[in-house]
Structure formats: C-alpha cells, structure tokens
Motif scaffolding. Structure first.
Motif, PDB file in Angstrom:
ATOM      1  N   ALA A 252      34.412 113.136  63.018  1.00 30.57           N
ATOM      2  CA  ALA A 252      33.086 113.341  63.608  1.00 30.57           C
ATOM      3  C   ALA A 252      32.601 114.776  63.421  1.00 30.57           C
ATOM      4  O   ALA A 252      31.404 115.008  63.175  1.00 30.57           O
ATOM      5  N   VAL A 257      31.707 108.934  60.263  1.00 36.44           N
ATOM      6  CA  VAL A 257      31.554 107.815  61.185  1.00 36.44           C
ATOM      7  C   VAL A 257      32.797 106.933  61.116  1.00 36.44           C
ATOM      8  O   VAL A 257      33.375 106.750  60.047  1.00 36.44           O
ATOM      9  N   ASP A 337      26.718 109.072  67.828  1.00 38.79           N
ATOM     10  CA  ASP A 337      26.284 109.198  66.435  1.00 38.79           C
ATOM     11  C   ASP A 337      27.396 108.990  65.419  1.00 38.79           C
ATOM     12  O   ASP A 337      27.130 109.013  64.207  1.00 38.79           O
ATOM     13  N   HIS A 338      28.614 108.789  65.872  1.00 42.46           N
ATOM     14  CA  HIS A 338      29.750 108.730  64.946  1.00 42.46           C
ATOM     15  C   HIS A 338      30.543 107.432  65.066  1.00 42.46           C
ATOM     16  O   HIS A 338      31.713 107.367  64.680  1.00 42.46           O
ATOM     17  N   GLY A 340      30.472 103.038  64.519  1.00 44.08           N
ATOM     18  CA  GLY A 340      29.829 101.869  63.935  1.00 44.08           C
ATOM     19  C   GLY A 340      30.765 100.677  63.977  1.00 44.08           C
ATOM     20  O   GLY A 340      31.738 100.655  64.751  1.00 44.08           O
ATOM     21  N   ASP A 378      20.686 103.661  71.108  1.00 44.07           N
ATOM     22  CA  ASP A 378      22.096 103.909  70.805  1.00 44.07           C
ATOM     23  C   ASP A 378      22.766 102.664  70.237  1.00 44.07           C
ATOM     24  O   ASP A 378      23.632 102.762  69.353  1.00 44.07           O
ATOM     25  N   LYS A 381      22.009 102.559  66.643  1.00 38.77           N
ATOM     26  CA  LYS A 381      22.849 103.495  65.893  1.00 38.77           C
ATOM     27  C   LYS A 381      24.209 102.877  65.593  1.00 38.77           C
ATOM     28  O   LYS A 381      24.703 102.943  64.465  1.00 38.77           O
ATOM     29  N   ASN A 386      24.007 104.650  62.158  1.00 41.41           N
ATOM     30  CA  ASN A 386      24.931 105.752  61.885  1.00 41.41           C
ATOM     31  C   ASN A 386      25.512 105.670  60.479  1.00 41.41           C
ATOM     32  O   ASN A 386      25.590 106.668  59.758  1.00 41.41           O
ATOM     33  N   ARG A 389      22.952 106.610  57.862  1.00 43.07           N
ATOM     34  CA  ARG A 389      22.723 108.056  57.852  1.00 43.07           C
ATOM     35  C   ARG A 389      23.823 108.785  57.077  1.00 43.07           C
ATOM     36  O   ARG A 389      23.541 109.648  56.229  1.00 43.07           O
ATOM     37  N   VAL A 390      25.061 108.415  57.343  1.00 41.17           N
ATOM     38  CA  VAL A 390      26.182 109.061  56.664  1.00 41.17           C
ATOM     39  C   VAL A 390      26.180 108.718  55.175  1.00 41.17           C
ATOM     40  O   VAL A 390      26.398 109.592  54.321  1.00 41.17           O
TER      41      VAL A 390
END
Length: 401
Positions: A252, A257, A337-338, A340, A378, A381, A386, A389-390
């Motif tokens: 993280a 993620v 945010d990290h 999934g 959330d 995400k 998430n 995004r990564v």
C-alpha cells in the motif's frame, strides 16, 4: 498433485444456482451500477479440462456470461495458469498459449457478450451493450522461460499481469508454498523480469511469492505492484501464502492494491492449516517415491494420495463474514484505496463461502459491505475502482511504444 495448484485449477466446480436471490434490492442495484473488477478467475484452466460455451449457462462452472451479468461483473481477469510440473517438463509455453487462444476464441465467438481488454482506458467503450471484459493475467511466470523477450511476446498476446511464481520455486522467484527456498526471494533473472515488466506496463503480481520475494518485488518495482488474489495472514497465522500485515503495508505504501480472494483455504484458518499440512505430507510422499524410484520399486499412486487426503480433510463450512473480515482488516490497516477483490472462482473446486459461490453472488458481497457501514463511494473503490487506478498508473509508468 492437484493441491499444488491452490489458486490455479483444482478441478471442475459442482453445479450451483445461477442467481444470488437473497441479496437485498439495494445491493443488487449497486452491484449492477458499479464497475466490478475480479482479478482472478480460472475459467481458462477449466476449459482445458472440459470445454463449455461460457457465453451460455454452464452449470458446472462458477463463471459464465449469464451469471456474470446477474452479479454485475464487468471485468473478469482470465487466469493463464501453468503448474510447476509443466515448467519442469517444458510444456508451460504451449499450455499458456493454448489458454490465451481459448480466451480469444470465447470473445470472438460471442462479440456481443465478451471483449478482450488490454487497457483500463478502454473499459467504458468496450463494455457498452453489456459486454463482460476479459483481460488476462498469467499465473506463474514459467512460460517466460529464460528469455526476457517472451515478456513482450505475452504482452502482445494480451497478458497484463504476471504472478511471478506459483506453488514451486521457479527461475524468477521463490514460492510461498515451497518448503525449501532457492533464491531467498527473487532470482537475479527475476529482478530483470520485474524491470522489464515495468518497462512494458505489465502489472507485477506478488500473490504466491515468499515473503522476501514480495518485499524485493515491491522495493524494485518503479510502479505499484498488485496481489491479484491474496488474503491476510492476520487470520491464518503461519500461512505464508497469505500476506502479513507488514507486507500489506509495504504494498500500500508504494500505491499498490491487494485483491482479497474468496476461497475457504485463504480465509478460513482451519482450511489454511489443512493446506499447510498437505504440503508437508506431500513433501514426505515425494521423498518416499524418490527412494522407491532409486530402488527400482513401483511408485506410490499420487491420485490415491490426493483422494485420501481430500476424504480426510473436507473443506470446512465458511460464511461470507470470513471474507468481509479480511476486507475490514485491510481497510483498517492501509485504507480503503488499497483493497479489491480477486475471487479465485473456478480455481478452488467449489470450496467457497456459502453465499459467494459463483460470479452471480457479488450482490451478496455488496450487501455485506453495506451492512458493515461502508459508504457507496468506498464500495465502488473496493469493487473495481482501486484496481483500475493502479493499472492505469502502471500503464502510465511504461516506456512509450
């Protein structure tokens, strides 16, 4: 032996219901509205064992198009899995390419239902009309062999993450499952592999790796790394296959993620202990067979060993709370945010929590998050935002082509 492929393919799943009928309407609606990304589904391996048209209902599988749409699944990473045995006998290259062909054929056969996805920037365009998108992740770097140029070959074939090793040490990395390690982390070649993956824009996947290998991959990578299907050792002490809190924090801290799997062996401490015991028993079995081979004696039956083990160690009943507890712990430790999801559907022989049995069941997962007080933003995400995004950050970090 089949248990060596936990997180790969453990045989065909049992026939299961098609719809998560017990999910509240609000959960069903959010699952359909949100972008759901599952980073690990073993459908290609199952196709190699027994073909089925996944564009139609396939009751003996955990992934097919009707249930994916019922559950709201939008992006389903297809696992291009090869075993340590296939690495040893030189067939990993052939197997990987055959699986890629199978995924491409599925999309070509049903262009209204599936599309191959190679960039997060194409998601909105390609999923129009209700398509399920099929990016590919390679589980085990064995097909790369000794040639870095093969990374570009598989990138061009659509592979967008590579799990560096699986259940045995390989040319790239030590495995979490191996009782004896070879490299104390990544091999010298493995360090080159990480650098070349960064250059190409292939996600470095640290699931299945030994602790030192995870740490080294995170430190060496110039972009975030992912764990495509790794649960947390906090709940399964001593189970190296799951990530320690320290490693979760390291991933993280570099922007990565961790995708939580659903399989009982990852989230249930009793099942995890059985897996660890299996590997010890399997190592002793192999030693006995090696001695018999050296003495010119008949080898013991591997299938019987596995069948006897399974009969003596049935997978324990597991509730969805075991998965939700994993999410809670990860969010508390490193932030929402990290985190999934990487289910491992079609990879754990149906050994799954009661209400997470197929891709139709994502509304049950959403309902569980809602019941625990997660805000809609959330939940979105965790469901996929998430990971996308990564993935975009990793793609942006690649050298221009």
């Amino acid at each position: 032996m089949h248990r060596l492929v936990l997180g790969g393919c453990l045989g065909l799943a049992i026939a299961l219901p098609a719809v998560a009928s017990d999910a509240p309407p609000a959960a069903v609606q959010l699952a359909r509205d949100a972008l759901i990304v599952d980073t690990h589904i073993d459908a290609p391996g199952q196709l190699m064992k027994k073909w089925a048209d996944l564009g139609k209902a396939a009751p003996d599988r955990e992934f097919d198009y009707p249930r994916a749409r019922a559950g709201g699944l939008d992006v389903a990473f297809m696992s291009i899995y090869t075993s340590p045995r296939q690495d040893d006998d030189g067939s990993a290259w052939q197997v990987a390419n055959t699986m890629i062909d199978a995924v491409q054929a599925l999309a070509a056969r049903h262009p209204d239902k599936f599309a191959i996805l190679t960039s997060p920037g194409d998601v909105d365009r390609l999923r129009e009309g209700g398509r399920v998108l099929l990016p590919m992740g390679m589980e085990n770097g064995a097909p790369i062999g000794d040639d870095l140029a093969n990374l570009r070959f598989f990138f061009d074939r659509g592979v967008r993450y590579i799990t560096l090793a699986h259940s045995g040490n390989n040319r790239i990395s030590d495995s979490s499952y191996a009782l004896e390690k070879k490299w104390n982390g990544l091999s010298p070649f493995g360090r080159e592999v990480v650098a070349e993956m960064n250059r190409l824009g292939i996600m470095v996947d640290v699931s299945h790796l030994s602790d030192p290998a995870v740490r080294q991959a995170v430190e060496l990578s110039t972009v975030p790394v992912i764990a495509s299907h790794s649960a947390l050792r906090h709940f399964t002490p001593g189970f190296e296959r799951n990530l320690s809190d320290e490693l979760l924090e390291a991933i993280a801290a570099r922007g990565g993620v961790v995708q939580i799997p659903f399989g009982n062996a990852f989230v249930n401490p009793v099942a995890a202990a059985d897996v660890q015991a299996y590997f010890r028993a399997e190592a002793e079995f192999n030693k006995r067979n090696a001695a018999r081979k050296a003495a010119g004696q008949p080898l013991l039956d591997e299938k019987k060993f596995d069948d006897d083990w399974d009969a003596a160690h049935p997978s324990p009943p597991t509730r969805i709370d075991a998965v939700l507890d994993q999410v809670d712990h990860a969010v508390k430790l490193v932030g929402v945010d990290h985190v999934g999801i990487g289910s491992d559907f079609d990879g754990v022989s149906g050994n799954l929590p009661d209400s997470l049995r197929t891709v139709a069941d994502f509304p049950n997962f959403v309902a569980g998050l809602q019941a625990r007080g997660y805000a809609e933003a959330d939940i979105r995400k965790i469901l996929g935002g998430n990971l996308l995004r990564v993935w975009a950050a990793i793609e942006a970090g690649a050298e221009p082509r």
